[in-house]
Design a protein around this motif. Sequence first.
Motif, short mmCIF file in Angstrom:
data_model
loop_
_atom_site.label_atom_id
_atom_site.label_comp_id
_atom_site.label_asym_id
_atom_site.label_seq_id
_atom_site.Cartn_x
_atom_site.Cartn_y
_atom_site.Cartn_z
N THR A 156 0.83 -1.21 0.00
CA THR A 156 0.00 0.00 0.00
C THR A 156 0.86 1.25 0.00
N ILE A 157 1.90 1.27 0.84
CA ILE A 157 2.81 2.42 0.88
C ILE A 157 3.48 2.62 -0.47
N THR A 158 3.91 1.52 -1.07
CA THR A 158 4.56 1.59 -2.39
C THR A 158 3.61 2.17 -3.41
N TRP A 159 2.36 1.70 -3.40
CA TRP A 159 1.35 2.20 -4.33
C TRP A 159 1.15 3.71 -4.15
N VAL A 160 1.01 4.16 -2.91
CA VAL A 160 0.76 5.58 -2.63
C VAL A 160 1.92 6.44 -3.11
N VAL A 161 3.15 6.03 -2.81
CA VAL A 161 4.34 6.80 -3.21
C VAL A 161 4.43 6.90 -4.73
N LEU A 162 4.25 5.77 -5.42
CA LEU A 162 4.34 5.77 -6.88
C LEU A 162 3.18 6.53 -7.51
N ASP A 163 2.00 6.42 -6.90
CA ASP A 163 0.83 7.14 -7.39
C ASP A 163 1.08 8.64 -7.35
N TYR A 164 1.56 9.13 -6.21
CA TYR A 164 1.89 10.55 -6.09
C TYR A 164 2.97 10.95 -7.09
N ALA A 165 4.04 10.16 -7.17
CA ALA A 165 5.18 10.51 -8.01
C ALA A 165 4.79 10.64 -9.47
N ILE A 166 4.07 9.65 -9.99
CA ILE A 166 3.72 9.64 -11.41
C ILE A 166 2.73 10.76 -11.74
N LEU A 167 1.71 10.92 -10.91
CA LEU A 167 0.73 11.96 -11.18
C LEU A 167 1.32 13.36 -11.01
N LEU A 168 2.28 13.50 -10.09
CA LEU A 168 2.92 14.81 -9.92
C LEU A 168 3.76 15.17 -11.14
N VAL A 169 4.34 14.17 -11.80
CA VAL A 169 5.08 14.43 -13.03
C VAL A 169 4.13 14.97 -14.10
N TYR A 170 2.97 14.33 -14.24
CA TYR A 170 1.96 14.83 -15.18
C TYR A 170 1.55 16.26 -14.80
N ALA A 171 1.31 16.48 -13.52
CA ALA A 171 0.87 17.79 -13.05
C ALA A 171 1.91 18.87 -13.38
N TYR A 172 3.16 18.58 -13.10
CA TYR A 172 4.23 19.56 -13.33
C TYR A 172 4.40 19.88 -14.81
N LEU A 173 4.47 18.82 -15.62
CA LEU A 173 4.70 19.02 -17.06
C LEU A 173 3.60 19.85 -17.70
N PHE A 174 2.34 19.52 -17.41
CA PHE A 174 1.24 20.23 -18.05
C PHE A 174 1.05 21.63 -17.47
N SER A 175 1.45 21.85 -16.22
CA SER A 175 1.30 23.19 -15.63
C SER A 175 2.31 24.18 -16.17
N LYS A 176 3.40 23.68 -16.75
CA LYS A 176 4.46 24.57 -17.22
C LYS A 176 4.24 25.04 -18.66
N ILE A 177 3.27 24.46 -19.32
CA ILE A 177 2.99 24.88 -20.70
C ILE A 177 1.87 25.91 -20.67
N CYS A 178 2.21 27.15 -20.97
CA CYS A 178 1.26 28.26 -20.78
C CYS A 178 0.66 28.79 -22.08
N LYS A 179 0.91 28.13 -23.21
CA LYS A 179 0.34 28.61 -24.46
C LYS A 179 -1.17 28.36 -24.48
#
Length: 210
Positions: A156-179
């Motif tokens: 469960t801990i592994t799932w939570v950590v990886l879930d946060y990590a992967i979704l945060l990558v998506y969040a960061y990448l898409f938030s930086k594109i301002c066009k």
Amino acid sequence: MFDYQLWFGFALSVVVFLSTPGPVTVMVANHGASDGLMASLCTVIGTNLASLVLIGVSLLVLFGVVGIDERWLSALTLVGSLYIIYFAFSILTELKQVSQLSLYKHQADRQGLITHIKQGFLVGIANPKDVLFFIGFFPLFFGVAESKAVAATALTITWVVLDYAILLVYAYLFSKICKPKFIKLTMLISALLLLGLGAVGVIKSVMDFW
């Protein structure tokens, strides 16, 4: 004794599963593009809380604490799929109303951020069929530890950590594109994907129920 090889296999499987675009990934990307990083981070918090609830229910079933009714799950899946369709239409409505998307990014207030957490949770919890996935998936890796309780906690801990990590990558990448054009395109694609996923969920849940 902890089996790190088996644990690595679990982690790799989770990465592949979570990296595959689904309603949660699509929503996180959409919020990152349209509302900025903080809004997307709050969405991730909501989706992760939903995952914890579903994992908790799955473990209760696996340990024989509660039973599970397929027809009940199908009914809940139908409700969840309808919510995903509703959310997709709300994106299309927002897209029509906003002309300068890049000007309001990163300006979500506290109430708006709480709304993103709620939306993340609702979309994350919208497919209770995930309970069946966890029931079928987690036991394959209970061998990582001698105690099932220890194994379930580690997984469960592994799932939570990886879930946060992967979704945060998506969040960061898409938030930086301002066009503005990219933001609008992301919102349109997100809405269409969610409509498709919601429709498939409705059809499947109705078929399963009957």
